[in-house]
Design an enzyme around this catalytic site. Sequence first.
Site, PDB file in Angstrom:
ATOM      1  N   ARG A 238       0.868  -1.167  -0.039  1.00 39.71           N
ATOM      2  CA  ARG A 238       0.093  -0.133  -0.045  1.00 39.71           C
ATOM      3  C   ARG A 238       0.806   1.334   0.177  1.00 39.71           C
ATOM      4  NH1 ARG A 238      -3.667  -2.622  -1.596  1.00 39.71           N
ATOM      5  NH2 ARG A 238      -5.646  -2.966  -0.712  1.00 39.71           N
ATOM      6  N   GLU A 267      -3.305   7.676  -4.779  1.00 39.35           N
ATOM      7  CA  GLU A 267      -3.621   7.016  -6.007  1.00 39.35           C
ATOM      8  C   GLU A 267      -4.904   7.645  -6.670  1.00 39.35           C
ATOM      9  OE1 GLU A 267      -3.595   2.875  -5.885  1.00 39.35           O
ATOM     10  OE2 GLU A 267      -1.820   2.487  -5.106  1.00 39.35           O
ATOM     11  N   HIS A 285      -0.731   0.340 -10.269  1.00 39.69           N
ATOM     12  CA  HIS A 285      -1.161  -0.777  -8.923  1.00 39.69           C
ATOM     13  C   HIS A 285      -1.655  -1.838  -9.729  1.00 39.69           C
ATOM     14  CE1 HIS A 285      -3.644  -0.883  -4.771  1.00 39.69           C
ATOM     15  NE2 HIS A 285      -3.316  -1.987  -5.452  1.00 39.69           N
TER      16      HIS A 285
END
Length: 334
Positions: A238, A267, A285
């Site tokens: 993360r 993000e 991601h």
Amino acid sequence: MQPAILITKRLFPETVAFLRQHAEVDYEDTADGLTPAEMITRAHGKQAILSQFTDSFTSDVIAQLHGVGIIAHVGVGYDNIDVQTASGRGILVSNTPGILDDTTADFAFALMLAAARRVTEAHAFVRSGQWKRWSLELMIGLDIHHRTLGILGMGRIGQAVARRASGFAMRVLYHNRNRLPLELEAELNATLVGKEQLLRESDFLSIHVPLTDATRRSIGESELRLMKPTAILVNTARGPIVDEAALARALQERSIAGAGLDVFEREPEVHPDLLKCSNAVLAPHVGSATVETRLKMTMMAAENAVAALAGERPPNLLNPGVWDSWASRPEGAG
């Protein structure tokens, strides 16, 4: 009358078809998905929600999900869902563990190799027409084989990364809340060390801890300064675990050699200074983004939702303590 489920964002057609066999489906067939306000409105009259990482289930949102019995999340990490509030309101929450372990471990090694061997720099160099001649030091990088791999967080994905390290004859160190069973340590050829030793001795640091209050920005300026100037940091966990501004400074000052990042603090925004770092390999991601893995993830989430709608215990509950009281309701998820 069939139960109803809200799908918040585009899914594979196979998963949508499966859900339509078991429920009335309200499907948001877009890549953007729903805003929190839209989700609250669309969730009215639904007994289940199939969610994705970009959905924000804050306490305020969950408080307005009247009649929803389960949030079936596509993914392992669930820091976008206030599970405590959901539990307090009797809402089941599930995730999709186990499926993406090997795929994410593969990608962690892809980032490691790309950063160490300067793959993205070399790719841009050739495509831009700058390659005019060969030289001994052209795009010279770092070896992975026979180096020290430090794994921060030795859960399933961390263990999968450790298994891959054996193919590169790497020394494996790890730091974890709990020590692994001795038999598993021996299988992985991994040694438990303190966090400071992990940072000081690792040639490659791969992060695999969940995002919690304790791990948020747990890799910051002081931690980065402990690392070798030849070290490479890889994060497929993360984004907020790493202080992006501090990492950008470390990369610019060459106090570490490079980074491979698949996740970011805010993000899809990326810290502007990171974008300037040629020694950072950046990905959007996509650690679990293979056809097979993503399809399996969505199907597992769908199966969790269908089980709950049928009054059966979903196999991947994050709040199993809610199950007994939830299952005793006269109308199941309703």
